[in-house]
Design a protein around this motif. Structure first.
Motif, short mmCIF file in Angstrom:
data_model
loop_
_atom_site.label_atom_id
_atom_site.label_comp_id
_atom_site.label_asym_id
_atom_site.label_seq_id
_atom_site.Cartn_x
_atom_site.Cartn_y
_atom_site.Cartn_z
N GLU A 67 0.82 -1.21 0.00
CA GLU A 67 0.00 0.00 0.00
C GLU A 67 0.86 1.27 0.00
O GLU A 67 0.50 2.26 -0.62
N ARG A 68 2.00 1.23 0.67
CA ARG A 68 2.90 2.38 0.63
C ARG A 68 3.35 2.64 -0.80
O ARG A 68 3.32 3.78 -1.25
N LYS A 69 3.75 1.59 -1.49
CA LYS A 69 4.21 1.75 -2.88
C LYS A 69 3.07 2.20 -3.79
O LYS A 69 3.27 3.06 -4.64
N ARG A 70 1.91 1.61 -3.60
CA ARG A 70 0.75 1.96 -4.44
C ARG A 70 0.38 3.42 -4.30
O ARG A 70 -0.02 4.08 -5.26
N HIS A 71 0.54 3.97 -3.11
CA HIS A 71 0.17 5.37 -2.84
C HIS A 71 1.37 6.31 -2.79
O HIS A 71 1.23 7.47 -2.40
N LEU A 72 2.54 5.81 -3.18
CA LEU A 72 3.77 6.61 -3.24
C LEU A 72 4.11 7.25 -1.90
O LEU A 72 4.45 8.43 -1.80
N VAL A 73 4.04 6.45 -0.86
CA VAL A 73 4.35 6.88 0.50
C VAL A 73 5.71 6.30 0.88
O VAL A 73 5.92 5.10 0.78
N ALA A 74 6.60 7.16 1.32
CA ALA A 74 7.95 6.73 1.71
C ALA A 74 7.95 6.25 3.16
O ALA A 74 7.17 6.73 3.98
#
Length: 128
Positions: A67-74
């Motif tokens: 989900e972090r990658k999907r939403h571009l969250v570092a």
């Protein structure tokens, strides 16, 4: 702006929840902003999942990075300096996860995206 997602904000984001405020969505989707999820939130999600208080479609070790990658969250690591800031915080908020997020927001000059009325009582930047 550098944004730190509160744990509930991250979970609502993954579900496309209507509980997200318009301001939070606008800040989150602004490509000029850097968005972070703390290791503290990953820890909190794991604890609640293991206790049966949080349902996820995948185990946290798969769900969170996906989900972090999907939403571009570092990711944001928890540092010793972050934890040492705890002794400077007043005991307004008792939740240990939220207290650490507050410390990270202070130490890293982050704006927390949260609806939590206790978090916003601290001298940090908040957006909701």
């Amino acid at each position: 702006m550098k944004l730190l997602l509160d744990t509930c904000t991250f979970l609502w984001l993954t579900k496309g929840s209507e509980e997200l405020s318009k301001n939070a969505i606008k800040a989150f989707t602004d490509p000029k902003n850097e968005v972070y999820l703390s290791a503290v939130s990953a820890w909190e999600i794991n604890v609640k999942y293991r206790l049966g208080k949080l349902f996820l479609p995948l185990s946290p070790d798969k769900f969170i990075p996906k989900e972090r990658k999907r939403h571009l969250v570092a990711p944001l690591d928890l540092t010793e300096q972050d934890t040492l800031h705890l002794c400077k915080l007043p005991a307004t908020h008792k939740d240990p996860f939220d207290r650490m997020l507050i410390c990270q927001a202070i130490e890293h000059s982050l704006t927390i995206l949260t609806p939590d009325p206790l978090i916003v009582q601290y001298p940090i930047r908040n957006l909701w």
